[in-house]
Design a protein around this motif. Sequence first.
Motif, short mmCIF file in Angstrom:
data_model
loop_
_atom_site.label_atom_id
_atom_site.label_comp_id
_atom_site.label_asym_id
_atom_site.label_seq_id
_atom_site.Cartn_x
_atom_site.Cartn_y
_atom_site.Cartn_z
N GLU A 182 0.78 -1.21 0.06
CA GLU A 182 -0.07 0.04 0.01
C GLU A 182 0.87 1.15 0.12
N LYS A 183 1.88 1.29 0.74
CA LYS A 183 3.03 2.51 0.90
C LYS A 183 3.51 2.63 -0.68
N ILE A 184 3.97 1.54 -1.31
CA ILE A 184 4.55 1.60 -2.41
C ILE A 184 3.50 1.97 -3.49
N ARG A 185 2.31 1.77 -3.46
CA ARG A 185 1.21 2.28 -4.51
C ARG A 185 1.02 3.54 -3.97
N ILE A 186 0.83 4.18 -3.06
CA ILE A 186 0.55 5.58 -2.66
C ILE A 186 1.75 6.39 -3.20
N LEU A 187 3.28 5.69 -3.00
CA LEU A 187 4.15 6.50 -3.29
C LEU A 187 4.31 6.38 -4.97
N LYS A 188 4.15 5.50 -5.57
CA LYS A 188 4.17 5.62 -7.24
C LYS A 188 3.15 6.56 -7.68
N ARG A 189 1.68 6.41 -7.07
CA ARG A 189 0.67 7.41 -7.47
C ARG A 189 1.15 8.93 -7.43
N ALA A 190 1.88 9.10 -6.20
CA ALA A 190 2.15 10.73 -5.81
C ALA A 190 3.26 10.95 -6.90
N THR A 191 4.35 10.06 -7.01
CA THR A 191 5.46 10.32 -8.11
C THR A 191 4.92 10.47 -9.31
N THR A 192 3.91 9.68 -9.82
CA THR A 192 3.58 9.75 -11.24
C THR A 192 2.86 11.09 -11.53
N THR A 193 2.14 11.64 -10.53
CA THR A 193 1.37 12.82 -10.57
C THR A 193 2.20 13.75 -10.63
N ASP A 194 3.35 14.06 -9.74
CA ASP A 194 4.48 15.14 -9.92
C ASP A 194 5.03 15.02 -11.28
N SER A 195 5.51 13.68 -11.66
CA SER A 195 6.20 13.80 -12.73
C SER A 195 5.41 14.18 -14.04
N GLN A 196 4.08 13.98 -14.10
CA GLN A 196 3.30 14.27 -15.19
C GLN A 196 3.33 15.80 -15.16
N GLN A 197 3.20 16.44 -13.98
CA GLN A 197 3.15 17.90 -13.76
C GLN A 197 4.48 18.48 -14.41
N ILE A 198 5.50 17.98 -14.16
CA ILE A 198 6.93 18.45 -14.60
C ILE A 198 6.97 18.39 -15.95
N LYS A 199 6.31 17.15 -16.85
CA LYS A 199 6.34 17.02 -18.11
C LYS A 199 5.59 18.05 -18.69
N ASN A 200 4.52 18.25 -18.33
CA ASN A 200 3.61 19.38 -18.68
C ASN A 200 4.06 20.82 -18.61
N GLU A 201 4.70 20.98 -17.58
CA GLU A 201 5.64 22.41 -17.49
C GLU A 201 6.60 22.43 -18.65
N TRP A 202 7.26 21.34 -18.85
CA TRP A 202 8.33 21.44 -19.81
C TRP A 202 7.64 21.73 -21.30
N LYS A 203 6.53 20.99 -21.44
CA LYS A 203 6.08 21.25 -22.81
C LYS A 203 5.59 22.46 -22.88
N LYS A 204 4.96 23.06 -21.96
CA LYS A 204 4.42 24.48 -21.98
C LYS A 204 5.75 25.67 -22.23
N ILE A 205 6.77 25.38 -21.46
CA ILE A 205 7.82 26.21 -21.84
C ILE A 205 8.42 26.00 -23.40
N LEU A 206 8.62 24.83 -23.89
CA LEU A 206 8.84 24.63 -25.26
C LEU A 206 8.01 25.19 -26.26
N LYS A 207 6.77 25.40 -25.89
CA LYS A 207 5.70 26.03 -26.69
C LYS A 207 5.90 27.35 -26.71
N GLY A 208 6.46 28.13 -25.53
CA GLY A 208 6.63 29.35 -25.58
C GLY A 208 5.39 29.90 -24.83
N ASP A 209 4.50 29.28 -24.16
CA ASP A 209 3.28 29.58 -23.36
C ASP A 209 3.86 30.26 -22.31
N LYS A 210 2.94 31.16 -21.58
CA LYS A 210 3.27 31.78 -20.52
C LYS A 210 3.01 30.74 -19.34
N LYS A 211 3.74 31.10 -18.27
CA LYS A 211 3.57 30.15 -17.19
C LYS A 211 2.43 30.60 -16.21
#
Length: 426
Positions: free
Chosen positions: A397-426
């Motif tokens: 259960e602890k590993i499942r929660i850890l993976k879910r939180a990490t996946t969420t944060d990782s996706q947030q980072i990827k979205n932020e990366w794509k946004k900057i490459l597209k030249g969008d405002k933060k």
Amino acid sequence: MPTNLNNNKTKSISANSNLNQPLLVSKTATIESFGISKLTSPLIKQFLSAFLAGICVGFGFTAMLVVIANMPQKGEEGFNPGLLTLAKYLASFIFGIAIIMCSLLGASLYTGNCVGFVPCLHKKVKWRYFFYNLLIVLGGNYLGTICFATLIFFTGLFASHDGNWFISSLTTNHLIQMGIDKVTMPWWQTFFSGILCNIIIVAAIMAWVLLDNKAASVIIILFFIAAFVIGGYQHVVADMYITSISWFLSLLTGAIDFTSHAGELYYNCLIPAALGNLVGGSFITAIYFAIVHGVYKRRHIDPPSLINKDVIVSKTVDGNNVYGNSYEQKVVRNTIINSQLTNIEDNYKKLVNSYKESLAKIKLDYTNTTKAIQNNKNLSNEQKQKQLIKAIKAKDEKIRILKRATTTDSQQIKNEWKKILKGDKK
């Protein structure tokens, strides 16, 4: 697991910033921006700027020839070896006009575009764009030198008042012989001479890009170019011009048969010179700069990386007015974006390290718990079995929660990366 995506340490530039002021950007970012702007521009622009550069070289080389030609040559009346040597030194500085014209007009020389090796080495642009650019620019340079040689030939500059074709006292035979000397030089000598030539050329280009004081840059270029001309090193675009004009004169006058050496033009001259320039400008000068000054490091990360991306955009970044296509604005824009992306990379690496540490801690806690259960003599085997099952479920259960939180944060980072490459405002 919180990640600070907005922790951008880049100094903001107000909307009214004067972009003509000296830019406080790193050497690496400046050279990378210059290289990226060369490699990622439209193909027609690459070719036309290369064509213009070939014409610029024609202007510089012709001016150099005229200076030398107006001095009596060996065997002619009034020959003075001291004055002729002085004229050659003066001519070596005059040829720098060609490089200065290219720099001021934004024209692309094959030798100068070897700087594009730096952003490729830092994985900012695909390697194939570097080699495509060199081929396009080399073709444009060649066509430009041939066109200029044709035009200058029909201006009558090579014709004296009595109808003989030459530049003042520099006879037709001597000029044609210069071209023959180029094509009859052993290819390995041309190759190594080309290496030495482009080490100097690329160093001059880097000085032009890095220095804010363009007057100082012009002086540096003149001395750098004079060093390569005096040394007699092989510059492939200059060789294109001198062999073209020599060929034209040979066909017209028949004084010396240049056409008999035409087969050696590419094998002994242009191809070895081009390869030598590539080695000198890219594999030596550019690699040295990228590693020593660029703090070269490989990127091993999962989010979409800077690799193969053109990060020069023409939109407002972080509310800073850096819109436009001037070189200074591209440098500022690229520096800001690179800083943002580097910061996001750091956040991602922290996230990965935090995940690994948390996962290791969960596994360690589970190991300690199982050992404690098995060593507890007050528990029966049945009770131990039940508690071990509970420990396994708790660990999962602890590993499942850890993976879910990490996946969420990782996706947030990827979205932020794509946004900057597209030249969008933060």
